[in-house]
Design a protein around this motif. Structure first.
Motif, PDB file in Angstrom:
ATOM      1  N   THR A 127       7.932  -0.151  -5.716  1.00  0.00           N
ATOM      2  CA  THR A 127       7.842   0.452  -4.384  1.00  0.00           C
ATOM      3  C   THR A 127       6.599  -0.081  -3.686  1.00  0.00           C
ATOM      4  O   THR A 127       5.576  -0.308  -4.353  1.00  0.00           O
ATOM      5  N   VAL A 128       6.694  -0.280  -2.391  1.00  0.00           N
ATOM      6  CA  VAL A 128       5.505  -0.672  -1.625  1.00  0.00           C
ATOM      7  C   VAL A 128       5.365   0.223  -0.396  1.00  0.00           C
ATOM      8  O   VAL A 128       6.358   0.733   0.124  1.00  0.00           O
ATOM      9  N   ASN A 129       4.135   0.425   0.034  1.00  0.00           N
ATOM     10  CA  ASN A 129       3.875   1.258   1.207  1.00  0.00           C
ATOM     11  C   ASN A 129       2.771   0.627   2.050  1.00  0.00           C
ATOM     12  O   ASN A 129       1.608   0.667   1.685  1.00  0.00           O
ATOM     13  N   PRO A 130       3.165   0.035   3.162  1.00  0.00           N
ATOM     14  CA  PRO A 130       2.159  -0.471   4.094  1.00  0.00           C
ATOM     15  C   PRO A 130       1.629   0.696   4.931  1.00  0.00           C
ATOM     16  O   PRO A 130       2.395   1.579   5.310  1.00  0.00           O
ATOM     17  N   HIS A 131       0.337   0.697   5.194  1.00  0.00           N
ATOM     18  CA  HIS A 131      -0.223   1.801   5.962  1.00  0.00           C
ATOM     19  C   HIS A 131      -1.257   1.310   6.964  1.00  0.00           C
ATOM     20  O   HIS A 131      -2.199   0.610   6.599  1.00  0.00           O
ATOM     21  N   MET A 132      -1.041   1.643   8.217  1.00  0.00           N
ATOM     22  CA  MET A 132      -2.041   1.415   9.265  1.00  0.00           C
ATOM     23  C   MET A 132      -1.964   2.629  10.191  1.00  0.00           C
ATOM     24  O   MET A 132      -1.098   3.492  10.013  1.00  0.00           O
ATOM     25  N   HIS A 133      -2.838   2.677  11.179  1.00  0.00           N
ATOM     26  CA  HIS A 133      -2.760   3.793  12.131  1.00  0.00           C
ATOM     27  C   HIS A 133      -2.179   3.316  13.460  1.00  0.00           C
ATOM     28  O   HIS A 133      -1.325   2.430  13.483  1.00  0.00           O
ATOM     29  N   LEU A 134      -2.719   3.878  14.539  1.00  0.00           N
ATOM     30  CA  LEU A 134      -2.031   3.732  15.828  1.00  0.00           C
ATOM     31  C   LEU A 134      -2.014   2.326  16.402  1.00  0.00           C
ATOM     32  O   LEU A 134      -1.058   1.940  17.059  1.00  0.00           O
ATOM     33  N   ILE A 135      -3.108   1.536  16.191  1.00  0.00           N
ATOM     34  CA  ILE A 135      -3.128   0.252  16.872  1.00  0.00           C
ATOM     35  C   ILE A 135      -2.663  -0.893  15.972  1.00  0.00           C
ATOM     36  O   ILE A 135      -2.791  -2.060  16.324  1.00  0.00           O
ATOM     37  N   GLY A 136      -2.080  -0.557  14.820  1.00  0.00           N
ATOM     38  CA  GLY A 136      -1.444  -1.585  14.002  1.00  0.00           C
ATOM     39  C   GLY A 136      -0.370  -2.272  14.827  1.00  0.00           C
ATOM     40  O   GLY A 136       0.293  -1.632  15.648  1.00  0.00           O
ATOM     41  N   LYS A 137      -0.220  -3.607  14.633  1.00  0.00           N
ATOM     42  CA  LYS A 137       0.738  -4.360  15.447  1.00  0.00           C
ATOM     43  C   LYS A 137       1.827  -4.995  14.566  1.00  0.00           C
ATOM     44  O   LYS A 137       3.001  -4.905  14.868  1.00  0.00           O
ATOM     45  N   SER A 138       1.428  -5.620  13.459  1.00  0.00           N
ATOM     46  CA  SER A 138       2.415  -6.159  12.535  1.00  0.00           C
ATOM     47  C   SER A 138       1.799  -6.220  11.145  1.00  0.00           C
ATOM     48  O   SER A 138       0.568  -6.158  10.994  1.00  0.00           O
ATOM     49  N   PHE A 139       2.658  -6.343  10.138  1.00  0.00           N
ATOM     50  CA  PHE A 139       2.194  -6.274   8.747  1.00  0.00           C
ATOM     51  C   PHE A 139       3.075  -7.165   7.887  1.00  0.00           C
ATOM     52  O   PHE A 139       4.295  -7.159   8.035  1.00  0.00           O
ATOM     53  N   LYS A 140       2.425  -7.931   7.005  1.00  0.00           N
ATOM     54  CA  LYS A 140       3.211  -8.743   6.087  1.00  0.00           C
ATOM     55  C   LYS A 140       2.519  -8.759   4.731  1.00  0.00           C
ATOM     56  O   LYS A 140       1.293  -8.839   4.655  1.00  0.00           O
ATOM     57  N   ALA A 141       3.299  -8.662   3.661  1.00  0.00           N
ATOM     58  CA  ALA A 141       2.741  -8.784   2.307  1.00  0.00           C
ATOM     59  C   ALA A 141       3.672  -9.639   1.465  1.00  0.00           C
ATOM     60  O   ALA A 141       4.893  -9.503   1.556  1.00  0.00           O
ATOM     61  N   PHE A 142       3.075 -10.527   0.687  1.00  0.00           N
ATOM     62  CA  PHE A 142       3.861 -11.414  -0.171  1.00  0.00           C
ATOM     63  C   PHE A 142       2.981 -11.838  -1.336  1.00  0.00           C
ATOM     64  O   PHE A 142       1.760 -11.677  -1.298  1.00  0.00           O
ATOM     65  N   ALA A 143       3.628 -12.367  -2.379  1.00  0.00           N
ATOM     66  CA  ALA A 143       2.869 -12.877  -3.520  1.00  0.00           C
ATOM     67  C   ALA A 143       3.095 -14.377  -3.603  1.00  0.00           C
ATOM     68  O   ALA A 143       4.185 -14.858  -3.308  1.00  0.00           O
ATOM     69  N   VAL A 144       2.057 -15.087  -3.988  1.00  0.00           N
ATOM     70  CA  VAL A 144       2.211 -16.518  -4.245  1.00  0.00           C
ATOM     71  C   VAL A 144       2.017 -16.734  -5.742  1.00  0.00           C
ATOM     72  O   VAL A 144       0.980 -16.355  -6.307  1.00  0.00           O
ATOM     73  N   LYS A 145       3.050 -17.274  -6.376  1.00  0.00           N
ATOM     74  CA  LYS A 145       3.025 -17.468  -7.829  1.00  0.00           C
ATOM     75  C   LYS A 145       2.151 -18.666  -8.183  1.00  0.00           C
ATOM     76  O   LYS A 145       1.904 -19.525  -7.329  1.00  0.00           O
ATOM     77  N   PRO A 146       1.740 -18.766  -9.455  1.00  0.00           N
ATOM     78  CA  PRO A 146       0.906 -19.913  -9.853  1.00  0.00           C
ATOM     79  C   PRO A 146       1.594 -21.255  -9.540  1.00  0.00           C
ATOM     80  O   PRO A 146       0.923 -22.237  -9.250  1.00  0.00           O
ATOM     81  N   ASN A 147       2.929 -21.304  -9.546  1.00  0.00           N
ATOM     82  CA  ASN A 147       3.605 -22.571  -9.241  1.00  0.00           C
ATOM     83  C   ASN A 147       3.757 -22.802  -7.738  1.00  0.00           C
ATOM     84  O   ASN A 147       4.415 -23.751  -7.316  1.00  0.00           O
ATOM     85  N   GLY A 148       3.197 -21.903  -6.927  1.00  0.00           N
ATOM     86  CA  GLY A 148       3.223 -22.101  -5.476  1.00  0.00           C
ATOM     87  C   GLY A 148       4.381 -21.415  -4.778  1.00  0.00           C
ATOM     88  O   GLY A 148       4.402 -21.325  -3.550  1.00  0.00           O
ATOM     89  N   ASP A 149       5.364 -20.905  -5.544  1.00  0.00           N
ATOM     90  CA  ASP A 149       6.492 -20.206  -4.906  1.00  0.00           C
ATOM     91  C   ASP A 149       6.032 -18.882  -4.306  1.00  0.00           C
ATOM     92  O   ASP A 149       5.127 -18.234  -4.837  1.00  0.00           O
ATOM     93  N   THR A 150       6.708 -18.487  -3.237  1.00  0.00           N
ATOM     94  CA  THR A 150       6.374 -17.220  -2.590  1.00  0.00           C
ATOM     95  C   THR A 150       7.393 -16.145  -2.968  1.00  0.00           C
ATOM     96  O   THR A 150       8.585 -16.414  -3.021  1.00  0.00           O
TER      97      THR A 150
END
Ligand code: HEC
Length: 454
Positions: free
Chosen positions: A338-361
């Protein structure tokens, strides 16, 4: 012939032409019974029903036809159903978004005069009418009643919910049942395991987060052990948001131990503006585990108060749009649930990702247009494996200009993290950037666990 049939392009062409054939048949004069009701029951009624958290019901033909114009608009604008995550980026349980075809059906249905179709055979899904999503609880814990006064303002509280039980017990899930679902906007809660000398019932029960003497009020809740030590804490023991139903992982995954002397803390509970004086008497539904907890889950938090700092620090100057990142390398294979992004009122956009040791996302979550009102805990359909040595990145934009209709200040003022107080804050003067990840240590086969199967 055979080779042509198996050629990928001709297969696509065949599928495409079939698809348009069917949609041409069904969507020219969509009717409620055949076309509209199934979309509404799936995507709207879970909130638009009595006690579902939305301001009116969308259940019967009449309910929906009466608001057809508005519904055509809010679906076209993608304002409803509220689902801020980009579903071209990653997939979650209970995803509620409409396809272009479904949006189109609402438009046509309205334009053609809201044909009812054969409504005699329509059946409302029974799951819409159970007050709890997870079923009959093993234990019900009353929450201190909260007076919601008629000042038409948002209200934010911390609530202490003490709970004594006979012995240590494994818990599978906790569900927050709001007494006033029309007012309760969201709740994040954790659980404190107090030691056996501490009386969980001592101290105050409620703190107004906006009050000027918040800090001393907070102390009066007595959330430490009686000897002054800090009790062990289970993060996100429960969460509530209209339409975002309690998470219960498959038996054996997650859960936590409840101690004989425990305290749940709703930190925080947010009520929307009210023109009436009402009292909210909510409850916690506790579901004990039938089996020992085999796969404990952990939570890690990046950003504000978390393990990975925000770069540059979260202070957003008046009139500026700024980008902030946070990154963390992980040293063991994990399965993210499960993931939960959290910002308040002036948040505009959000992105989260992992980059593996082999460079894959590995895509985790993308929220192209941040919506303060809809901060879900997003559970993946299957655990997402992130191998050791990967780095998890969070990238967020904040818009502190006067073009941002959600800016709490006019003219804009510098907004940022509060640096002087431990713990999250909800004040409009404060921003936050957090990414909460619930995970378990990876085991072979995790990728194929279906998290929708309790
Ligand atoms: C997750 C809960 C949820 C779901 C799912 C949902 N709604 Fe809503 N809806 C709300 C809430 C809450 C409001 C009140 C406005 C607000 O708080 O943003 C609302 C408001 C509305 C409004 C009034 C908008 C206005 O500006 O007054 C319409 C129309 C509407 N919803 C239609 C729909 C339709 C159609 C669907 C399904 C396609 C849907 N909603 C799905 C929660 C939901």
């Amino acid at each position: 012939m055979k080779s042509l049939k198996n050629h990928p392009i001709s297969r696509w062409a065949a599928l495409l032409s079939l698809g348009s054939f069917f949609s041409a048949c069904s969507s020219d004069s969509p009717d409620f019974a055949k076309d509209i009701a199934p979309i509404v029951y799936q995507n709207c009624s879970p909130c638009h029903r009595p006690n579902g958290g939305a301001p009116f019901s969308l259940l019967s033909y009449k309910d929906v036809a009466k608001r057809a114009k508005m519904i055509a608009l809010v679906t076209r604008k993608k304002y409803m159903p509220p689902w801020p995550a980009d579903r071209n980026y990653s997939h979650f349980l209970n995803e509620r978004t409409l396809s272009d075809h479904q949006i189109d059906l609402f438009q046509k249905w309205y334009k053609n005069g809201c044909l009812p179709g054969d409504t005699s055979k329509l059946k409302l899904p029974t799951t819409l009418f159970t007050s709890s999503v997870l079923g009959k609880p093993d234990l019900i814990v009353p929450v201190e009643p909260v007076k919601i006064i008629n000042n038409n303002k948002d209200k934010f509280y911390v609530l202490k919910i003490p709970c004594k039980i006979d012995s240590w017990k494994p818990v599978r899930a906790v569900e927050f049942i709001p007494g006033q679902p029309d007012y309760a906007h969201h709740v994040n809660g954790h659980y404190l395991l107090m030691d056996d000398k501490t009386d969980p019932f001592a101290g105050n029960r409620l703190v107004d987060i906006e009050s000027p003497d918040y800090d001393s009020q907070f102390k009066s809740l007595l959330l430490d052990n009686s000897n002054g030590s800090m009790p062990e804490r289970v993060h996100s023991a429960f969460n509530y948001l209209p339409g975002a139903f309690g998470v219960r992982y498959p038996e054996g995954i997650g859960g936590f131990m409840m101690s004989p002397n425990g305290v749940f803390v709703a930190n925080d509970i947010h009520y929307g503006p009210s023109l009436k004086n009402v009292i909210d008497s909510s409850k916690l539904y506790i579901y004990f585990a039938k089996q020992p907890l085999k796969r404990p889950c952990f939570e890690v938090m990046m950003g504000t108060n978390g393990v990975a700092p925000i770069v540059p620090p979260l202070q957003i100057p008046a009139g500026k749009i700024t980008k902030h990142v946070s990154q963390m390398t992980i040293y063991n294979d994990i399965s993210i649930l499960t993931v939960n992004p959290h910002m308040h009122l002036i948040g505009k956009s959000f992105k989260a990702f992992a980059v593996k040791p082999n460079g894959d996302t590995v895509n985790l979550i993308h929220i192209p247009v941040w919506q303060f009102r809809w901060q879900y805990f997003y559970t993946f359909t299957h655990p997402v494996r992130v191998p050791k040595g990967s780095t998890i990145f969070v990238e967020a934009l904040f818009d502190n200009t006067s073009n941002n209709p959600n800016n709490p200040y006019d003219p804009p003022q510098t907004i940022g993290e509060r640096l002087d107080r431990e713990g999250a804050s909800m004040r409009t003067t404060d921003e936050m950037l957090q990414f909460i990840i619930t995970y378990m240590p990876y085991q072979k086969g995790d990728e194929s666990i279906d998290l929708s199967k309790p």
